[in-house]
Motif scaffolding. Sequence first.
Motif, PDB file in Angstrom:
ATOM      1  N   ALA A  58       0.831  -1.210   0.000  1.00 18.05           N
ATOM      2  CA  ALA A  58       0.000   0.000   0.000  1.00 18.05           C
ATOM      3  C   ALA A  58       0.865   1.259   0.000  1.00 18.05           C
ATOM      4  O   ALA A  58       0.601   2.208  -0.743  1.00 18.05           O
ATOM      5  N   TYR A  61       2.766   1.629  -3.409  1.00 20.31           N
ATOM      6  CA  TYR A  61       1.820   1.970  -4.469  1.00 20.31           C
ATOM      7  C   TYR A  61       1.402   3.441  -4.387  1.00 20.31           C
ATOM      8  O   TYR A  61       1.397   4.149  -5.401  1.00 20.31           O
ATOM      9  N   ALA A  81      -4.693   4.470   0.173  1.00 18.83           N
ATOM     10  CA  ALA A  81      -4.442   3.158  -0.416  1.00 18.83           C
ATOM     11  C   ALA A  81      -4.512   2.070   0.651  1.00 18.83           C
ATOM     12  O   ALA A  81      -4.051   2.260   1.774  1.00 18.83           O
ATOM     13  N   ALA A  83      -4.033  -2.356   0.940  1.00 16.45           N
ATOM     14  CA  ALA A  83      -3.712  -3.633   0.313  1.00 16.45           C
ATOM     15  C   ALA A  83      -4.187  -4.747   1.237  1.00 16.45           C
ATOM     16  O   ALA A  83      -3.953  -4.699   2.443  1.00 16.45           O
ATOM     17  N   LEU A  98      -5.352  -4.270  -4.090  1.00 16.17           N
ATOM     18  CA  LEU A  98      -5.195  -2.849  -3.796  1.00 16.17           C
ATOM     19  C   LEU A  98      -6.526  -2.138  -3.997  1.00 16.17           C
ATOM     20  O   LEU A  98      -7.221  -2.388  -4.988  1.00 16.17           O
ATOM     21  N   LYS A 120       0.353   0.584 -10.407  1.00 12.57           N
ATOM     22  CA  LYS A 120       0.254  -0.807  -9.950  1.00 12.57           C
ATOM     23  C   LYS A 120       1.318  -1.659 -10.632  1.00 12.57           C
ATOM     24  O   LYS A 120       1.978  -2.478  -9.993  1.00 12.57           O
ATOM     25  N   LEU A 136      -6.625  -4.234  -8.602  1.00 13.90           N
ATOM     26  CA  LEU A 136      -6.730  -2.811  -8.233  1.00 13.90           C
ATOM     27  C   LEU A 136      -8.148  -2.337  -8.451  1.00 13.90           C
ATOM     28  O   LEU A 136      -8.747  -2.570  -9.507  1.00 13.90           O
TER      29      LEU A 136
END
Length: 141
Positions: A58, A61, A81, A83, A98, A120, A136
């Motif tokens: 996270a 990203y 974000a 994950a 994600l 990503k 995602l």
Amino acid sequence: MDRHATAVWKGALKDGSGTLDSQSGAIAKLPYSFKGRFEDESGKSGTNPEELIAAAHAGCYAMQLSHFLAENGTPAEKLDAKAVVTLIPGTGITGSALTLVGAVPGIDEAKFKELAEKAKAECPVSKALGAIKISLDARLG
């Protein structure tokens, strides 16, 4: 550039326990155990490797996407974000999902999704997780 962390484990798998320490000191004597990894669905009995991978994914990203948004001339006000790393006992880590909600003034949805997908694919942690499925769900909000 190298980064490191240390794990100390004492005892057998099911009744043992361990601690984790990181180079930065952000993680210090953080407990982990079989129960915390495989039995406690609440996630409150200590950390586990999958939670730490999720945090790394996270964080990486969000940083990668922030870079692409700034390059586009539309810097983010906020990127939220998350994950979720899935572990199937006996099989292993099978995926990282994600999700992202972005506050990005001046960008249209299509360009945002294009840059979100690019981040990503190009985030170093995503690349390191190449053996698993990465999904995602990104939206402006």
